[in-house]
Design an enzyme around this catalytic site. Sequence first.
Site, PDB file in Angstrom:
ATOM      1  N   THR A 170       0.737  -1.088  -0.131  1.00 18.70           N
ATOM      2  CA  THR A 170       0.176  -0.522   0.307  1.00 18.70           C
ATOM      3  C   THR A 170       0.617   1.422  -0.350  1.00 18.70           C
ATOM      4  OG1 THR A 170      -1.344  -1.829   0.728  1.00 18.70           O
ATOM      5  CG2 THR A 170      -1.852   1.208   0.953  1.00 18.70           C
TER       6      THR A 170
ATOM      7  N   LYS B  80       7.877  11.018  20.923  1.00 23.48           N
ATOM      8  CA  LYS B  80       8.039  11.662  22.209  1.00 23.48           C
ATOM      9  C   LYS B  80       6.319  12.010  22.819  1.00 23.48           C
ATOM     10  CE  LYS B  80      11.196  14.584  18.910  1.00 23.48           C
ATOM     11  NZ  LYS B  80      11.545  15.714  18.432  1.00 23.48           N
TER      12      LYS B  80
ATOM     13  N   ARG C  56      -2.236   5.155   7.847  1.00 25.48           N
ATOM     14  CA  ARG C  56      -2.942   4.120   7.474  1.00 25.48           C
ATOM     15  C   ARG C  56      -2.793   3.987   9.764  1.00 25.48           C
ATOM     16  NH1 ARG C  56      -0.582  -2.147   5.792  1.00 25.48           N
ATOM     17  NH2 ARG C  56      -1.986  -1.364   4.077  1.00 25.48           N
TER      18      ARG C  56
HETATM   19  C1  NCD Z   1      -3.413  -6.348   3.725  1.00 30.84           C
HETATM   20  C2  NCD Z   1      -3.708  -5.489   4.985  1.00 30.84           C
HETATM   21  O1  NCD Z   1      -2.310  -4.776   5.089  1.00 30.84           O
HETATM   22  O2  NCD Z   1      -4.588  -5.128   5.362  1.00 30.84           O
HETATM   23  N1  NCD Z   1      -2.847  -6.062   2.822  1.00 30.84           N
HETATM   24  C3  NCD Z   1      -2.661  -4.835   1.643  1.00 30.84           C
HETATM   25  O3  NCD Z   1      -2.761  -4.152   2.283  1.00 30.84           O
HETATM   26  N2  NCD Z   1      -2.174  -5.522   0.901  1.00 30.84           N
HETATM   27  C4  NCD Z   1      -3.583  -7.617   4.307  1.00 30.84           C
HETATM   28  C5  NCD Z   1      -2.712  -7.967   5.681  1.00 30.84           C
HETATM   29  O4  NCD Z   1      -1.946  -7.621   6.424  1.00 30.84           O
HETATM   30  O5  NCD Z   1      -2.694  -9.551   5.657  1.00 30.84           O
END
Ligand code: NCD
Length: 306
Positions: free
Chosen positions: A48, A75, A96
Site C-alpha cells: 500500500t 515523544k 494507515r
Molecule cells: C493487507 C493489509 O494491510 O490489510 N495488505 C495490503 O494492504 N495489501 C493484508 C494483510 O496485512 O494481511
Amino acid sequence: MFHFISSAQLTRQNVLEIIYRARELKEEKPAQFNKTIIHMFYEPSTRTFCSFQAAAIKLGCSVINLTAKDSSIQKGESFEDTIKTLNYYGDVIVLRHSTKEALKKAAQISKIPIINAGNGNDEHPTQALLDIFTIYTELQSFGIDLESADREIITITFLGDLKNSRTIHSLVHLLVLFPKLKFIYIGLPALEMPKDVIERIHFEQLDNLTLNEVISITDVLYVTRIQTERIEKIKKENIQFDKNEFCIDENIMNKAKKKMIVMHPLPRLREISTEIDNDPRAVYFKQLKYGIYIRMAILEKIFNSK
Ligand code: NCD
C-alpha cells in the site's frame, strides 16, 4: 468525495467510473498534478505504501513519508496534533492506523482529504477497489462481464482470517453492488466473519474440511493470512493454529476450474504455496499492478472534486 474512509461511500456508478478510469490510465499518459501527498503510516506496509507512492509520482505529485516510529509521536505527541500539523505540509493524507476510530477522528480534524490506507481490522477501501478491478478485468479475459445481469452466476469464496481481514470487509461493500454473485466463506474457528459484514451480504458458510469440494465450484478464490498481530495474546493461546492450517497448493488447484482466479492482498505466509505462483490462475502479483492504476484513479478523483 472529500475523505475516503469506507468503500460504503461508493455507489455502483462511482466504482465503475474508477474502474474505467484505471483502465484508461493503464494505456495513456496521465495529466500531471502539482500536489503533495503525505503518507502517514502507523502500521507496517510494503504494497500500500509503495503503490500509493508510485501512483503519486506517476501523477507528477511529490510525496512526504512519515512513519509513527520516526515521528514526534515517539515523544508523546497526540494523534490530533499530528494530523493538524500534516495539514500544513500537503494536499492529501494517506493514513494507515491500527484502530478503526483513528480514521474517523482524522476525517473530523483534517481540512485536507484523508484516504484510508487500512484502519485496524475495519476497512481498506483502496485495496477493495484494486481487488474489484482485478476481478472485473480477469473475468473479462474469460469473456465474463461483471456488470451484466444476463450471465451465469459467479461464485466468490473467501478463505482465511475473515475476522481481521479489512480487505475483505471493504470488498464486500463493493461486490454487493454487482448482480448474480454467490458468496461462500470458509470460516476458521475464532476467526469468523464479523456479524455486521454477514448482515450486508448473503453468504453460504462452510467449514474448513469442505475446501476440497468448494474449490471445484469457485470462480474467484480470495485468500487471506491469519493476522496474528491482531489476535489478543490470551486468545492466541486458545486458538489451535494447527487446526487453522490450510494451504492452496497444486493439489488443490488440480481440483479447481480451468477458468478461475486466486487472489490474495499479500503478504502471504503459508496459506498459498509458492508452487502455484506460475499458475496463470494465480493473480496475486498481478493485483499489485492493478493497484497502481486504481490509486492513480482515486487520487485524480479526489483532486478533481476539491
Ligand atoms: C493487507 C493489509 O494491510 O490489510 N495488505 C495490503 O494492504 N495489501 C493484508 C494483510 O496485512 O494481511
